[in-house]
Design a protein around this motif. Structure first.
Motif, PDB file in Angstrom:
ATOM      1  N   UNK A 198       5.849   4.776   3.532  1.00 38.24           N
ATOM      2  CA  UNK A 198       5.603   3.414   3.059  1.00 38.24           C
ATOM      3  C   UNK A 198       4.854   3.456   1.736  1.00 38.24           C
ATOM      4  N   UNK A 199       5.107   2.462   0.901  1.00 40.62           N
ATOM      5  CA  UNK A 199       4.370   2.369  -0.357  1.00 40.62           C
ATOM      6  C   UNK A 199       3.585   1.069  -0.397  1.00 40.62           C
ATOM      7  N   UNK A 200       2.419   1.129  -0.993  1.00 36.32           N
ATOM      8  CA  UNK A 200       1.534  -0.024  -1.110  1.00 36.32           C
ATOM      9  C   UNK A 200       1.024  -0.071  -2.538  1.00 36.32           C
ATOM     10  N   UNK A 219      -0.595   3.346  -3.429  1.00 33.94           N
ATOM     11  CA  UNK A 219      -0.749   4.330  -2.365  1.00 33.94           C
ATOM     12  C   UNK A 219       0.575   4.575  -1.654  1.00 33.94           C
ATOM     13  N   UNK A 220       0.699   5.767  -1.069  1.00 36.43           N
ATOM     14  CA  UNK A 220       1.820   6.113  -0.215  1.00 36.43           C
ATOM     15  C   UNK A 220       1.279   6.434   1.168  1.00 36.43           C
ATOM     16  N   UNK A 221       1.997   6.016   2.210  1.00 40.85           N
ATOM     17  CA  UNK A 221       1.614   6.298   3.593  1.00 40.85           C
ATOM     18  C   UNK A 221       2.761   7.033   4.278  1.00 40.85           C
ATOM     19  N   UNK A 222       2.460   8.209   4.833  1.00 40.85           N
ATOM     20  CA  UNK A 222       3.474   9.027   5.486  1.00 40.85           C
ATOM     21  C   UNK A 222       3.072   9.223   6.939  1.00 40.85           C
ATOM     22  N   UNK A 268      10.889   5.609   0.232  1.00 43.07           N
ATOM     23  CA  UNK A 268       9.886   4.782   0.890  1.00 43.07           C
ATOM     24  C   UNK A 268      10.333   3.337   1.071  1.00 43.07           C
ATOM     25  N   UNK A 269       9.864   2.748   2.145  1.00 43.18           N
ATOM     26  CA  UNK A 269       9.925   1.306   2.345  1.00 43.18           C
ATOM     27  C   UNK A 269       8.588   0.714   1.870  1.00 43.18           C
ATOM     28  N   UNK A 270       8.545  -0.606   1.749  1.00 44.84           N
ATOM     29  CA  UNK A 270       7.300  -1.286   1.368  1.00 44.84           C
ATOM     30  C   UNK A 270       6.474  -1.562   2.619  1.00 44.84           C
TER      31      UNK A 270
END
Length: 295
Positions: free
Chosen positions: A210-212, A192-195, A46-48
């Motif tokens: 993405x990670x948050x 959280x993770x966003x895909x 993941x990227x940020x």
């Protein structure tokens, strides 16, 4: 250079305290693992989450505080490529399809989990508490949305309680995403993770994932300057600091070269950011932010 030693000896080296010295000699843990025949599987990293991202295009899930594991249909491995010493019944219950996910005990239990999954001889009572929470199908065709549906079907067919799919959901906008993050963190979650919903299966670091997560900050007193090595030879490599609760730890990231040449003096207060605390109260993933000036 290749080490020619029995497999059990290689594994013992990786488990033992000599691992750190060997890793340094080989130029890092990855090269050491490669030298003893352990190859890391290709994974999506993941990227940020930064900038103006349309979060409505992503599936969102909780970022689990677990240990990454990959199942290739026959062997369960850590992200490093090392085999997970799981009980035979745990592995036997997994399906023939490849799976990518996290071994997980629950929120805030990473240290307990780490002790369980890294033990040479697995204990059934401990492993009955562990779940393999899957979030990706390595090599799977179609979009991530389609792979989610396949994962749900695969897990349903397996029908074992230690295998589950990480819950995926959508959000309407940034405020809704922030509200969900606040809810998860307040409940002891990590973030959280966003895909990206229409993304094909990819490996390597990519902004389709993405990670948050929030960062906390705190202050500590500088106790000592620790010398740097390698590129940092002659500079300060880290600060030994102590919090107001008496917890001492090394603060080694977040500095510019100028700050390493002229570090905050012993006795000064510094501000650092970190993710959370271990059970012993040590900040995890701590990074230097600035010197705190006392007026």
């Amino acid at each position: 250079m290749v080490l020619k030693t029995p497999l059990e000896t290689r594994r013992a080296w990786l488990r033992g305290g000599i691992c750190a010295a060997l890793a340094a000699a080989f130029g890092g843990p990855a090269r050491l693992l490669a030298a003893v025949g352990v190859v890391a599987p290709p994974l999506l990293l993941a990227e940020v989450l930064r900038g103006d991202v349309d979060v409505t295009r992503y599936w969102v899930s909780e970022k689990l505080d677990g240990v990454r594991a990959v199942w290739d249909g026959r062997v369960l491995r850590f992200r490093s490529g090392r085999v997970v010493n799981a009980p035979a019944w745990f592995v036997a219950g997994l399906p023939p399809e490849p799976l990518d996910g996290e071994l997980w005990l629950g929120r805030g239990r990473f240290e307990d989990l780490s002790g369980i999954v890294r033990r040479r001889e697995p204990r059934d009572d401990d492993w009955r508490k562990v779940r393999f929470m899957v979030f990706e199908q390595p090599g799977g065709e179609g979009s991530f949305t389609e792979r989610i549906a396949r994962l749900q079907a695969i897990v349903a067919r397996a029908g074992v309680p230690w295998l589950a799919v990480v819950e995926q959901f959508r959000v309407a906008d940034r405020p809704a995403l922030q509200a969900k993050l606040d809810e998860v963190v307040a409940g002891g979650g990590e973030g959280l993770m966003l895909h990206l919903a229409d993304a094909p299966y990819l490996t390597g670091r990519s902004d389709v994932l993405l990670k948050l997560k929030p960062l906390l900050d705190a202050e500590a007193t500088v106790i000592a300057h620790l010398p740097g090595r390698g590129r940092l030879d002659g500079l300060t490599g880290a600060l030994l600091v102590e919090t107001d609760k008496g917890v001492r730890f090394q603060l080694g990231t977040g500095f510019t070269d100028a700050e390493r040449r002229n570090p905050p003096p012993v006795g000064s207060l510094v501000t650092f950011v970190y993710r959370d605390l271990t059970q012993d109260g040590v900040p995890r993933f701590a990074s230097y932010l600035r010197r705190r000036e006392v007026f």
